[in-house]
Design a protein around this motif. Structure first.
Motif, mmCIF file in Angstrom:
data_model
loop_
_atom_site.group_PDB
_atom_site.id
_atom_site.type_symbol
_atom_site.label_atom_id
_atom_site.label_comp_id
_atom_site.label_asym_id
_atom_site.label_seq_id
_atom_site.Cartn_x
_atom_site.Cartn_y
_atom_site.Cartn_z
ATOM 1 N N TYR A 30 -7.503 -4.866 4.095
ATOM 2 C CA TYR A 30 -7.492 -3.447 3.721
ATOM 3 C C TYR A 30 -8.660 -2.704 4.391
ATOM 4 O O TYR A 30 -8.473 -1.664 5.019
ATOM 5 N N LEU A 31 -9.863 -3.247 4.252
ATOM 6 C CA LEU A 31 -11.046 -2.542 4.771
ATOM 7 C C LEU A 31 -10.975 -2.358 6.289
ATOM 8 O O LEU A 31 -11.423 -1.355 6.817
ATOM 9 N N ALA A 32 -10.417 -3.330 6.969
ATOM 10 C CA ALA A 32 -10.380 -3.264 8.436
ATOM 11 C C ALA A 32 -9.166 -2.514 8.956
ATOM 12 O O ALA A 32 -9.144 -2.116 10.115
ATOM 13 N N GLY A 33 -8.148 -2.308 8.114
ATOM 14 C CA GLY A 33 -6.885 -1.849 8.681
ATOM 15 C C GLY A 33 -6.216 -0.650 8.040
ATOM 16 O O GLY A 33 -5.054 -0.374 8.323
ATOM 17 N N ARG A 34 -6.913 0.091 7.218
ATOM 18 C CA ARG A 34 -6.267 1.221 6.543
ATOM 19 C C ARG A 34 -6.583 2.513 7.312
ATOM 20 O O ARG A 34 -7.729 2.985 7.285
ATOM 21 N N LEU A 80 0.841 -1.202 0.000
ATOM 22 C CA LEU A 80 0.000 0.000 0.000
ATOM 23 C C LEU A 80 0.879 1.256 0.000
ATOM 24 O O LEU A 80 1.949 1.261 0.622
ATOM 25 N N PRO A 81 0.437 2.323 -0.679
ATOM 26 C CA PRO A 81 1.208 3.564 -0.635
ATOM 27 C C PRO A 81 1.267 4.085 0.808
ATOM 28 O O PRO A 81 0.414 3.720 1.621
ATOM 29 N N PRO A 82 2.259 4.930 1.124
ATOM 30 C CA PRO A 82 2.325 5.471 2.476
ATOM 31 C C PRO A 82 1.001 6.156 2.839
ATOM 32 O O PRO A 82 0.407 6.815 1.989
ATOM 33 N N PRO A 83 0.545 5.985 4.073
ATOM 34 C CA PRO A 83 -0.748 6.565 4.468
ATOM 35 C C PRO A 83 -0.612 8.059 4.770
ATOM 36 O O PRO A 83 -0.739 8.492 5.903
ATOM 37 N N ASP A 84 -0.345 8.828 3.728
ATOM 38 C CA ASP A 84 -0.038 10.244 3.927
ATOM 39 C C ASP A 84 -1.130 11.186 3.433
ATOM 40 O O ASP A 84 -0.948 12.386 3.393
ATOM 41 N N ARG A 85 -2.253 10.645 2.994
ATOM 42 C CA ARG A 85 -3.365 11.487 2.549
ATOM 43 C C ARG A 85 -4.663 10.693 2.659
ATOM 44 O O ARG A 85 -4.623 9.456 2.701
#
Ligand SMILES: Nc1nc2c(ncn2[C@@H]2O[C@H](COP(=O)(O)OP(=O)(O)OP(=O)(O)O)[C@@H](O)[C@H]2O)c(=O)[nH]1
Ligand SMILES: [Mg+2]
Length: 219
Positions: free
Chosen positions: A123-127, A42-47
């Motif tokens: 993904y749905l539970a952890g992003r 996954l891309p970095p969670p920056d946005r």
């Protein structure tokens, strides 16, 4: 005493200013970033990001194409199981739109399907940057068992989700009204369901301006 019921409504209008913000967001650049096959990709969670979930063939990829007005951006097809990766699209620098693999029946090898289903759930539970999941429901069929399973997962993970009816061009007015009434009752079982339902068609454009406005309030 029964718990008070949230009155679910169908979105019918939005402020002119909100519609304009939505229009502008989707008139800007939207580029494919990557197809993700494992959580560590996954891309970095920056946005902030919003995703489109739903049964295979419900119209997730088509809806993304219709929102941005570009037919071939997300690959759509009549074969259930077309999208097999978590596809990231960047709306300029503002945030991500995510086209997810479907759940339920798919025309693909079972081992492959099991892999992408596990990824979808993780993904749905952890992003952390997921602002909202749009859960797409076919306007002809309403909420199915597989949808309740995903909605239960979103409830447990405390991820806010909004139901979006797709293919609203297909049913006749009377049967659409019956499906909407049933969807309202089904959503009442889910504490994280957003109390407004969107009714859309990627084919004739119904509801797209309201969905654009809704996304623009989140990213
Ligand atoms: N009539 C009508 N057909 C639609 C609409 N949206 C999608 N479809 C059709 O439904 C089929 C599936 O569309 P996709 O967008 O590929 O569905 P998906 O949910 O991305 O499917 P998967 O990736 O397999 O999970 C295609 O044949 C589309 O043309 C709509 O609003 N109206
Ligand atoms: Mg797809």
């Amino acid at each position: 005493m029964a718990a008070p019921q949230v009155p679910f409504t169908v979105a019918e209008a939005a402020e002119a200013e909100a519609l304009e913000l939505g229009r502008r967001l989707f008139a800007g650049p939207c580029d494919f970033v990557k197809g993700v096959v494992a959580m560590d990709g996954l891309p970095p969670p920056d946005r902030p990001e919003v995703c489109f979930a739903g049964r295979s063939n419900v119209g997730k990829s088509s809806l993304i194409n219709a929102l941005v007005g570009r037919k071939g951006l997300a690959r759509a097809s009549n074969t259930p199981g077309r999208t097999q990766e978590i596809n990231y699209f960047a709306l300029g620098e503002r945030g991500y739109l995510i086209d997810l693999p479907g759940y339920g029946y798919a025309e693909a090898p079972p081992a492959k399907v099991a892999e992408w289903q596990a990824l979808l759930r993780a993904y749905l539970a952890g992003r952390v940057t997921l602002r909202r999941a749009y859960v797409l429901i076919d306007a002809r069929h309403g909420v199915k068992a597989a949808d309740h399973e995903i909605m239960d997962l979103l409830d447990r993970a405390a991820v806010s989700f909004q139901a979006v009816l797709t293919k609203a061009d297909k049913p006749k007015t009377g049967s659409l009204a019956r499906v909407i009434a049933a969807v309202k009752a089904d959503l009442a079982r889910h504490p994280t369901a957003y109390p407004e339902i969107l009714v859309t068609s990627a084919q004739n454009g119904t509801g797209l301006e309201l969905l654009r406005a809704a996304v623009a309030t989140l990213i």
